[in-house]
Design an enzyme around this catalytic site. Sequence first.
Site, PDB file in Angstrom:
ATOM      1  N   GLU A 106     -32.551 -50.848 -32.204  1.00  0.00           N
ATOM      2  CA  GLU A 106     -33.508 -50.576 -33.283  1.00  0.00           C
ATOM      3  C   GLU A 106     -34.122 -51.862 -33.819  1.00  0.00           C
ATOM      4  OE1 GLU A 106     -33.867 -47.175 -35.062  1.00  0.00           O
ATOM      5  OE2 GLU A 106     -32.996 -46.268 -33.267  1.00  0.00           O
ATOM      6  N   CYS A 151     -38.698 -52.916 -44.179  1.00  0.00           N
ATOM      7  CA  CYS A 151     -38.930 -52.114 -42.961  1.00  0.00           C
ATOM      8  C   CYS A 151     -40.329 -52.355 -42.427  1.00  0.00           C
ATOM      9  CB  CYS A 151     -38.824 -50.622 -43.254  1.00  0.00           C
ATOM     10  SG  CYS A 151     -37.236 -50.092 -43.855  1.00  0.00           S
ATOM     11  N   ALA A 175     -42.715 -35.206 -41.649  1.00  0.00           N
ATOM     12  CA  ALA A 175     -42.207 -34.117 -40.800  1.00  0.00           C
ATOM     13  C   ALA A 175     -40.682 -34.052 -40.798  1.00  0.00           C
ATOM     14  CB  ALA A 175     -42.737 -34.277 -39.380  1.00  0.00           C
ATOM     15  N   HIS A 219     -29.998 -48.102 -41.040  1.00  0.00           N
ATOM     16  CA  HIS A 219     -30.170 -49.448 -40.482  1.00  0.00           C
ATOM     17  C   HIS A 219     -29.458 -50.426 -41.408  1.00  0.00           C
ATOM     18  CE1 HIS A 219     -34.175 -47.987 -38.566  1.00  0.00           C
ATOM     19  NE2 HIS A 219     -33.281 -48.096 -37.619  1.00  0.00           N
ATOM     20  N   LEU A 278     -38.279 -36.107 -39.605  1.00  0.00           N
ATOM     21  CA  LEU A 278     -37.794 -36.246 -38.222  1.00  0.00           C
ATOM     22  C   LEU A 278     -36.527 -37.083 -38.057  1.00  0.00           C
ATOM     23  CD1 LEU A 278     -41.247 -36.884 -36.487  1.00  0.00           C
ATOM     24  CD2 LEU A 278     -39.957 -34.736 -36.590  1.00  0.00           C
TER      25      LEU A 278
END
Length: 417
Positions: free
Chosen positions: A163, A348, A19, A231, A21
Amino acid sequence: MALAEINFDGIIGPSHNYAGLSLGNLASAQNAGRISEPRAAALQGIEKMRTNIRLGLVQGAFLPQRRPDTAWLATLSTDAAHAGPALLANAMSASSMWTANAATVSPAPDTDDGRCHMTPANLVTMPHRSHEWPETMAQLKTAFADDAHFAVHEPVPAPFGDEGAANFMRLAPAHAEPGIEIFVYGESGGPYPARQHVEASQAVARKHRLDPDRTLFIEQSPAAIAAGAFHNDVVAVANETVLLCHEQAFTDPDTLYKGLRALMPEVVIVEVPADRVSLREAIKTYLFNAQLVTLPEGGMALILPTEARESEAVWPWLEEMVAGNGPIRKLIPVDVRQSMANGGGPACLRLRVLADPGTVDPRFLMDEAKLDAVGAVIASEWPETIDGDALADPDLWARIASARAALYEALSLTELI
Ligand code: SUG
């Protein structure tokens, strides 16, 4: 008590979709609107875990969260049928797969009460990730319920963005010895948000009762964030005595390297020069978003995305590094392309926890037989494809809910559904 590094991978959920985002995550933007393949994505994740187990590493897993997240939508006084496409996409993301963002973990040897401390990340910068922490916390509290060995904290409150382990590195002479914990924060990212705030990193360090003399707060270079390193784990990775990083990862690398050498003279810093691998190429290939692991037979391996092997800049550099007889002896490419297309590489997808496996709820620990069982559920229940338009389809919501329930049943974790 035998401490082992356990990698907890996020099982890729049945709502996996593109999507677009995540502002500042180039892969997410570039693949916006593409048809996703949740089944293939999740099976790629299973094979990655299998690779780790076959290397002799201890493997764990976290489970996909409820999507659409009706509890979150309810806090916004709406539901999936009325939310509208933008809010619904935020409620449908499978982003909890990237467990490097689930929490920050300070293992027992580093904390003053000798317990392993964990703080779920609030992920407040991105709406689609801001609602992950309650379910993450529930899984952490179940998996690490033994409070003689673990402390699971509340997340840092908004507005301080946290995060998790993606902006955290640990160096130590050996896993089970006291380490140096490095928190990497962003001040500015040019057009993109700096998602890790220094106030959040400092709060986590205080919660975890770390030794201030062995805790470093380091600024990520604005150039790296502006180039798409949303990140730190997109430009650096650490394991035991080794820090592998890009020349432009940090604002002030010299002070970091000096500080590390003073605290741990045996540290090996492998810096990839920008004239061999540009930031752009590093971010495209995700060579740093690798699992740098210590092999049971000695030496380290880099488990990295296949995209790194396809790069004419990255692969020759890595092969030279391995040939140079340094601590990193093996390169192991893994195919996680479905996750990569949303900006999530091998690192990740995992959260590292240094713990005695005997103190962890065994339902979260994986072996090959369990991976086979999970793979069978995925192969029969996960949607093969999701087209963006289908995110609003109630039949898809029902399919996702029953697929997820089947997985929780297979792992005997139905109390967390
Ligand atoms: O937060 N992608 C994730 C990728 C997280 C990668 N994690 C680490 N580097 N540790 C993110 O940007 C994309 C979702 C979407 O666009 O639908 C996304 O959330």
